[in-house]
Design a protein around this motif. Structure first.
Motif, PDB file in Angstrom:
ATOM      1  N   MET A   1       0.832  -1.202   0.000  1.00  0.00           N
ATOM      2  CA  MET A   1       0.000   0.000   0.000  1.00  0.00           C
ATOM      3  C   MET A   1       0.869   1.255   0.000  1.00  0.00           C
ATOM      4  N   SER A   2       0.415   2.298  -0.711  1.00  0.00           N
ATOM      5  CA  SER A   2       1.113   3.575  -0.716  1.00  0.00           C
ATOM      6  C   SER A   2       0.578   4.457   0.406  1.00  0.00           C
ATOM      7  N   ASP A   3       1.240   5.605   0.618  1.00  0.00           N
ATOM      8  CA  ASP A   3       0.784   6.527   1.643  1.00  0.00           C
ATOM      9  C   ASP A   3      -0.632   7.017   1.377  1.00  0.00           C
ATOM     10  N   GLU A   4      -1.017   7.105   0.086  1.00  0.00           N
ATOM     11  CA  GLU A   4      -2.354   7.572  -0.253  1.00  0.00           C
ATOM     12  C   GLU A   4      -3.429   6.625   0.291  1.00  0.00           C
ATOM     13  N   ASP A   5      -3.075   5.354   0.401  1.00  0.00           N
ATOM     14  CA  ASP A   5      -4.040   4.377   0.897  1.00  0.00           C
ATOM     15  C   ASP A   5      -4.362   4.608   2.367  1.00  0.00           C
ATOM     16  N   TYR A   6      -3.516   5.351   3.069  1.00  0.00           N
ATOM     17  CA  TYR A   6      -3.725   5.591   4.493  1.00  0.00           C
ATOM     18  C   TYR A   6      -4.317   6.972   4.762  1.00  0.00           C
ATOM     19  N   SER A   7      -4.662   7.703   3.714  1.00  0.00           N
ATOM     20  CA  SER A   7      -5.216   9.039   3.901  1.00  0.00           C
ATOM     21  C   SER A   7      -6.731   8.961   4.058  1.00  0.00           C
ATOM     22  N   LEU A   8      -7.311  10.027   4.587  1.00  0.00           N
ATOM     23  CA  LEU A   8      -8.771  10.065   4.752  1.00  0.00           C
ATOM     24  C   LEU A   8      -9.489   9.955   3.413  1.00  0.00           C
ATOM     25  N   LEU A  50      -5.034   5.026  10.662  1.00  0.00           N
ATOM     26  CA  LEU A  50      -5.645   4.756   9.360  1.00  0.00           C
ATOM     27  C   LEU A  50      -4.907   3.643   8.624  1.00  0.00           C
ATOM     28  N   ARG A  51      -3.595   3.559   8.802  1.00  0.00           N
ATOM     29  CA  ARG A  51      -2.819   2.467   8.185  1.00  0.00           C
ATOM     30  C   ARG A  51      -3.303   1.113   8.700  1.00  0.00           C
ATOM     31  N   PHE A  52      -3.472   1.010  10.011  1.00  0.00           N
ATOM     32  CA  PHE A  52      -3.965  -0.234  10.591  1.00  0.00           C
ATOM     33  C   PHE A  52      -5.375  -0.536  10.089  1.00  0.00           C
ATOM     34  N   ALA A  53      -6.235   0.484  10.034  1.00  0.00           N
ATOM     35  CA  ALA A  53      -7.594   0.286   9.545  1.00  0.00           C
ATOM     36  C   ALA A  53      -7.605  -0.188   8.093  1.00  0.00           C
ATOM     37  N   ALA A  54      -6.733   0.401   7.280  1.00  0.00           N
ATOM     38  CA  ALA A  54      -6.671   0.002   5.872  1.00  0.00           C
ATOM     39  C   ALA A  54      -6.267  -1.458   5.721  1.00  0.00           C
ATOM     40  N   ARG A  55      -5.404  -1.932   6.600  1.00  0.00           N
ATOM     41  CA  ARG A  55      -4.979  -3.338   6.531  1.00  0.00           C
ATOM     42  C   ARG A  55      -6.111  -4.282   6.928  1.00  0.00           C
ATOM     43  N   ILE A  56      -6.963  -3.853   7.837  1.00  0.00           N
ATOM     44  CA  ILE A  56      -8.142  -4.659   8.167  1.00  0.00           C
ATOM     45  C   ILE A  56      -9.064  -4.746   6.954  1.00  0.00           C
ATOM     46  N   ALA A  57      -9.290  -3.612   6.289  1.00  0.00           N
ATOM     47  CA  ALA A  57     -10.134  -3.612   5.096  1.00  0.00           C
ATOM     48  C   ALA A  57      -9.540  -4.495   4.002  1.00  0.00           C
ATOM     49  N   ALA A  58      -8.213  -4.435   3.832  1.00  0.00           N
ATOM     50  CA  ALA A  58      -7.555  -5.246   2.809  1.00  0.00           C
ATOM     51  C   ALA A  58      -7.685  -6.735   3.089  1.00  0.00           C
TER      52      ALA A  58
END
Length: 274
Positions: A1-8, A50-58
């Motif tokens: 994932m890129s930094d953009e994936d962790y943005s709002l 948000l990074r952790f949340a994105a990994r749950i979604a992934a």
């Protein structure tokens, strides 16, 4: 994932009001599949949350990120963090910071969010993780039947600082009735609970985890990490935030990464349809 994936910008913003109409809060949502509620730490829902949340979604789940304090998506800045912490500790009525025998009032709003998330997303139930200031919330949320996968990451309330801190450090921010409900549900429904911390973390005393083990028995799974395995961070030198600030992302086989993966696997196993 890129930094953009962790943005709002990678999350959908909604608002949720509890049925009593007491509070309305923004909620950032992402993914599909069973629901997991990520309750951010102090000082707010910063990019590493948000990074952790994105990994749950992934991993195939719908992640809900309610904003309880601070500015959503903002990087941690020391002066702003101090202001947020002062307001959370001294002013806001949603939180019970010093009490040893009750949960924070905002937990009722979170339980209502869990009910709605379960109705919208399906699965066997909802996962919930609290961090630091909110770390014990997932325990109190178990009075809501939809919550089936609770995780307590570095649970720091009631605060074990100041006069009486040693006494408060022996407890968690949940009432005896809430703890009894969690214990009964775990037995009746074959559930477990995870707790995470770094050894030596003064905000999560040994006595607090000993209390959780005593109250919840073998169904409380304690993940306790050596502080030497934490990622260094100039904003917070003492290891504390297991899933965010002190997660060592540069060591994919290291203890903190394994802890993160264990939490995500726990959510997936507990919330997925049979």
């Amino acid at each position: 994932m890129s930094d953009e994936d962790y943005s709002l910008a990678a999350f959908e913003r909604t608002e949720f009001t509890d049925p009593d109409g007491r509070w309305t809060r923004p909620v950032y949502k992402r993914g599909s599949g069973p629901a997991v509620i990520v309750i951010h730490e102090m000082p707010g829902m910063h990019p590493l949350v948000l990074r952790f949340a994105a990994r749950i979604a992934a991993a195939g789940m719908t992640v809900y990120c309610p904003v309880l304090f601070g500015k959503a998506g903002a990087a941690i800045k020391p002066l702003a963090a101090i202001g947020t912490m002062f307001r959370g500790i001294c002013i806001r009525r949603e939180f019970s910071v010093w009490a040893t025998d009750r949960s924070s009032p905002i937990v009722n709003w979170l339980k209502a969010l869990a009910r709605e998330a379960h109705a919208d997303c399906g699965g066997r139930g909802v996962g919930a993780v609290g961090m630091c200031f909110t770390g014990g919330f997932a325990l109190a949320m178990m009075t809501e039947p939809a919550v089936v996968a609770p995780v307590l990451s570095q649970p720091s309330l009631p605060l074990a600082i100041g006069p009486g801190g040693k006494h408060r450090g022996q407890f968690i921010d949940a009432s005896p009735a809430e703890i009894a409900c969690a214990r009964k549900r775990m037995e009746d429904e074959d559930l477990t609970m995870m707790g995470l911390r770094f050894f030596g973390d003064a905000t999560v005393p040994d006595a607090r985890f000993a209390y959780l083990k005593e109250q919840l028995g073998p169904r409380f799974e304690a993940v306790e990490l050596d502080p030497k395995d934490a990622a260094p961070n100039p904003l917070m030198a003492s290891p504390h935030s297991v899933l965010t600030i002190h997660l060592n992302d540069d060591d994919p086989e290291g203890p903190t990464k394994r802890a993160e993966q264990r939490v995500i696997a726990f959510f997936k196993a507990r919330t997925s349809p049979p």
